[in-house]
Design a protein around this motif. Structure first.
Motif, PDB file in Angstrom:
ATOM      1  N   SER A 146      27.714 -31.879 -52.718  1.00 21.28           N
ATOM      2  CA  SER A 146      27.553 -33.123 -51.952  1.00 21.28           C
ATOM      3  C   SER A 146      27.076 -34.266 -52.835  1.00 21.28           C
ATOM      4  O   SER A 146      27.079 -35.421 -52.417  1.00 21.28           O
ATOM      5  CB  SER A 146      26.551 -32.915 -50.817  1.00 21.28           C
ATOM      6  OG  SER A 146      27.060 -31.989 -49.899  1.00 21.28           O
ATOM      7  N   CYS A 147      26.672 -33.949 -54.025  1.00 25.71           N
ATOM      8  CA  CYS A 147      26.115 -34.904 -54.982  1.00 25.71           C
ATOM      9  C   CYS A 147      27.055 -36.087 -55.177  1.00 25.71           C
ATOM     10  O   CYS A 147      28.237 -35.875 -55.441  1.00 25.71           O
ATOM     11  CB  CYS A 147      25.889 -34.165 -56.296  1.00 25.71           C
ATOM     12  SG  CYS A 147      25.442 -35.177 -57.693  1.00 25.71           S
ATOM     13  N   PRO A 148      26.577 -37.276 -54.984  1.00 20.74           N
ATOM     14  CA  PRO A 148      25.196 -37.753 -54.942  1.00 20.74           C
ATOM     15  C   PRO A 148      24.647 -37.999 -53.537  1.00 20.74           C
ATOM     16  O   PRO A 148      23.686 -38.754 -53.372  1.00 20.74           O
ATOM     17  CB  PRO A 148      25.273 -39.064 -55.722  1.00 20.74           C
ATOM     18  CG  PRO A 148      26.600 -39.641 -55.330  1.00 20.74           C
ATOM     19  CD  PRO A 148      27.496 -38.424 -55.200  1.00 20.74           C
ATOM     20  N   SER A 149      25.240 -37.437 -52.524  1.00 25.73           N
ATOM     21  CA  SER A 149      24.788 -37.555 -51.130  1.00 25.73           C
ATOM     22  C   SER A 149      25.017 -38.943 -50.529  1.00 25.73           C
ATOM     23  O   SER A 149      24.382 -39.317 -49.557  1.00 25.73           O
ATOM     24  CB  SER A 149      23.312 -37.138 -50.986  1.00 25.73           C
ATOM     25  OG  SER A 149      23.152 -35.793 -51.392  1.00 25.73           O
ATOM     26  N   PHE A 150      25.910 -39.732 -51.124  1.00 33.19           N
ATOM     27  CA  PHE A 150      26.392 -40.987 -50.546  1.00 33.19           C
ATOM     28  C   PHE A 150      27.730 -41.303 -51.206  1.00 33.19           C
ATOM     29  O   PHE A 150      28.074 -40.715 -52.226  1.00 33.19           O
ATOM     30  CB  PHE A 150      25.381 -42.136 -50.716  1.00 33.19           C
ATOM     31  CG  PHE A 150      25.255 -42.672 -52.116  1.00 33.19           C
ATOM     32  CD1 PHE A 150      25.953 -43.803 -52.513  1.00 33.19           C
ATOM     33  CD2 PHE A 150      24.432 -42.038 -53.046  1.00 33.19           C
ATOM     34  CE1 PHE A 150      25.830 -44.296 -53.809  1.00 33.19           C
ATOM     35  CE2 PHE A 150      24.305 -42.528 -54.336  1.00 33.19           C
ATOM     36  CZ  PHE A 150      25.007 -43.654 -54.718  1.00 33.19           C
ATOM     37  N   ASP A 151      28.489 -42.210 -50.622  1.00 34.24           N
ATOM     38  CA  ASP A 151      29.816 -42.550 -51.133  1.00 34.24           C
ATOM     39  C   ASP A 151      29.695 -43.623 -52.221  1.00 34.24           C
ATOM     40  O   ASP A 151      29.780 -44.822 -51.944  1.00 34.24           O
ATOM     41  CB  ASP A 151      30.713 -43.018 -49.993  1.00 34.24           C
ATOM     42  CG  ASP A 151      32.165 -43.155 -50.398  1.00 34.24           C
ATOM     43  OD1 ASP A 151      32.456 -43.251 -51.618  1.00 34.24           O
ATOM     44  OD2 ASP A 151      33.029 -43.188 -49.498  1.00 34.24           O
ATOM     45  N   ALA A 152      29.482 -43.189 -53.454  1.00 36.96           N
ATOM     46  CA  ALA A 152      29.260 -44.105 -54.581  1.00 36.96           C
ATOM     47  C   ALA A 152      30.488 -44.983 -54.837  1.00 36.96           C
ATOM     48  O   ALA A 152      30.358 -46.187 -55.093  1.00 36.96           O
ATOM     49  CB  ALA A 152      28.900 -43.317 -55.834  1.00 36.96           C
ATOM     50  N   GLY A 153      31.667 -44.404 -54.792  1.00 37.48           N
ATOM     51  CA  GLY A 153      32.882 -45.176 -55.034  1.00 37.48           C
ATOM     52  C   GLY A 153      33.025 -46.327 -54.060  1.00 37.48           C
ATOM     53  O   GLY A 153      33.330 -47.459 -54.447  1.00 37.48           O
ATOM     54  N   LYS A 154      32.784 -46.061 -52.792  1.00 41.04           N
ATOM     55  CA  LYS A 154      32.884 -47.098 -51.760  1.00 41.04           C
ATOM     56  C   LYS A 154      31.770 -48.121 -51.918  1.00 41.04           C
ATOM     57  O   LYS A 154      32.016 -49.329 -51.872  1.00 41.04           O
ATOM     58  CB  LYS A 154      32.840 -46.464 -50.373  1.00 41.04           C
ATOM     59  CG  LYS A 154      32.964 -47.447 -49.245  1.00 41.04           C
ATOM     60  CD  LYS A 154      32.970 -46.743 -47.903  1.00 41.04           C
ATOM     61  CE  LYS A 154      33.076 -47.741 -46.776  1.00 41.04           C
ATOM     62  NZ  LYS A 154      33.022 -47.067 -45.469  1.00 41.04           N
ATOM     63  N   GLU A 155      30.533 -47.653 -52.103  1.00 39.07           N
ATOM     64  CA  GLU A 155      29.397 -48.571 -52.181  1.00 39.07           C
ATOM     65  C   GLU A 155      29.504 -49.548 -53.355  1.00 39.07           C
ATOM     66  O   GLU A 155      29.102 -50.696 -53.238  1.00 39.07           O
ATOM     67  CB  GLU A 155      28.089 -47.791 -52.289  1.00 39.07           C
ATOM     68  CG  GLU A 155      26.874 -48.692 -52.281  1.00 39.07           C
ATOM     69  CD  GLU A 155      25.588 -47.979 -51.986  1.00 39.07           C
ATOM     70  OE1 GLU A 155      24.540 -48.458 -52.476  1.00 39.07           O
ATOM     71  OE2 GLU A 155      25.586 -46.952 -51.276  1.00 39.07           O
ATOM     72  N   TYR A 156      30.057 -49.078 -54.457  1.00 37.67           N
ATOM     73  CA  TYR A 156      30.092 -49.921 -55.660  1.00 37.67           C
ATOM     74  C   TYR A 156      31.498 -50.422 -55.988  1.00 37.67           C
ATOM     75  O   TYR A 156      31.724 -50.940 -57.078  1.00 37.67           O
ATOM     76  CB  TYR A 156      29.478 -49.168 -56.834  1.00 37.67           C
ATOM     77  CG  TYR A 156      28.035 -48.818 -56.569  1.00 37.67           C
ATOM     78  CD1 TYR A 156      27.082 -49.815 -56.404  1.00 37.67           C
ATOM     79  CD2 TYR A 156      27.631 -47.501 -56.443  1.00 37.67           C
ATOM     80  CE1 TYR A 156      25.760 -49.510 -56.148  1.00 37.67           C
ATOM     81  CE2 TYR A 156      26.312 -47.189 -56.175  1.00 37.67           C
ATOM     82  CZ  TYR A 156      25.383 -48.196 -56.028  1.00 37.67           C
ATOM     83  OH  TYR A 156      24.069 -47.886 -55.756  1.00 37.67           O
ATOM     84  N   SER A 157      32.430 -50.328 -55.059  1.00 36.25           N
ATOM     85  CA  SER A 157      33.814 -50.734 -55.330  1.00 36.25           C
ATOM     86  C   SER A 157      33.949 -52.229 -55.618  1.00 36.25           C
ATOM     87  O   SER A 157      34.879 -52.643 -56.299  1.00 36.25           O
ATOM     88  CB  SER A 157      34.714 -50.350 -54.153  1.00 36.25           C
ATOM     89  OG  SER A 157      34.335 -51.057 -52.979  1.00 36.25           O
TER      90      SER A 157
END
Length: 150
Positions: free
Chosen positions: A136-147
């Motif tokens: 599940s790492c990192p437990s949030f959608d990094a690609g979406k959040e930082y797109s």
């Protein structure tokens, strides 16, 4: 200097109510056979950014992607019950954003992903879906959040 085209966000997968120091991280990685911490940066709950591996040294954080990536890990990723959760503090969120913006200036065009996004596409539809994640790492959608970061 290495060619960098990927920034991979990780979490320590440790509980939000238990500290996980840089020394803990170092010990954990050495016990797994690594030559020190495999990530290039570690972000503690107080938002402090620790440089843990020189950028010119290949990381040990995402098998198959280490040669051309930078690994960033934040402390946490599990709630107090040990379940995957976005446990980033306000300070961690701020520090991670600032670090990413700084890295993107030095390595323009890098793609930002979460470790889970590097899982295999088991059904071949071109999308890594939650049922395909190895972790599940990192437990949030990094690609979406930082797109939107450039």
């Amino acid at each position: 200097m290495r060619e960098i085209n990927l920034i991979v966000i990780h979490c320590t997968a440790t509980r939000s109510d238990q500290p996980f120091t840089q020394a803990n991280l170092e010990r954990s990685h050495r016990e797994r056979g690594f030559n020190g911490i495999g990530y290039h940066y570690y972000i503690r709950r107080d938002g402090s950014i620790k440089s843990t591996r020189p950028l010119d040294k290949v990381g040990a954080h995402a098998r198959g992607y280490n040669a051309h990536s930078i690994g960033i890990c934040y402390e946490g990723g599990l709630n107090a019950l040990g379940k995957p959760a976005d446990t980033r503090t306000e300070w961690q969120r701020h520090s991670l954003r600032v670090l990413l913006l700084t890295l993107l200036r030095d390595y323009p065009g890098c793609k930002i992903v979460g470790h889970r996004d590097l899982s295999p596409d088991l059904d071949g539809d071109g999308v890594i879906e939650s049922h395909e994640w190895l972790k599940s790492c990192p437990s949030f959608d990094a690609g979406k959040e930082y797109s939107s970061l450039k």
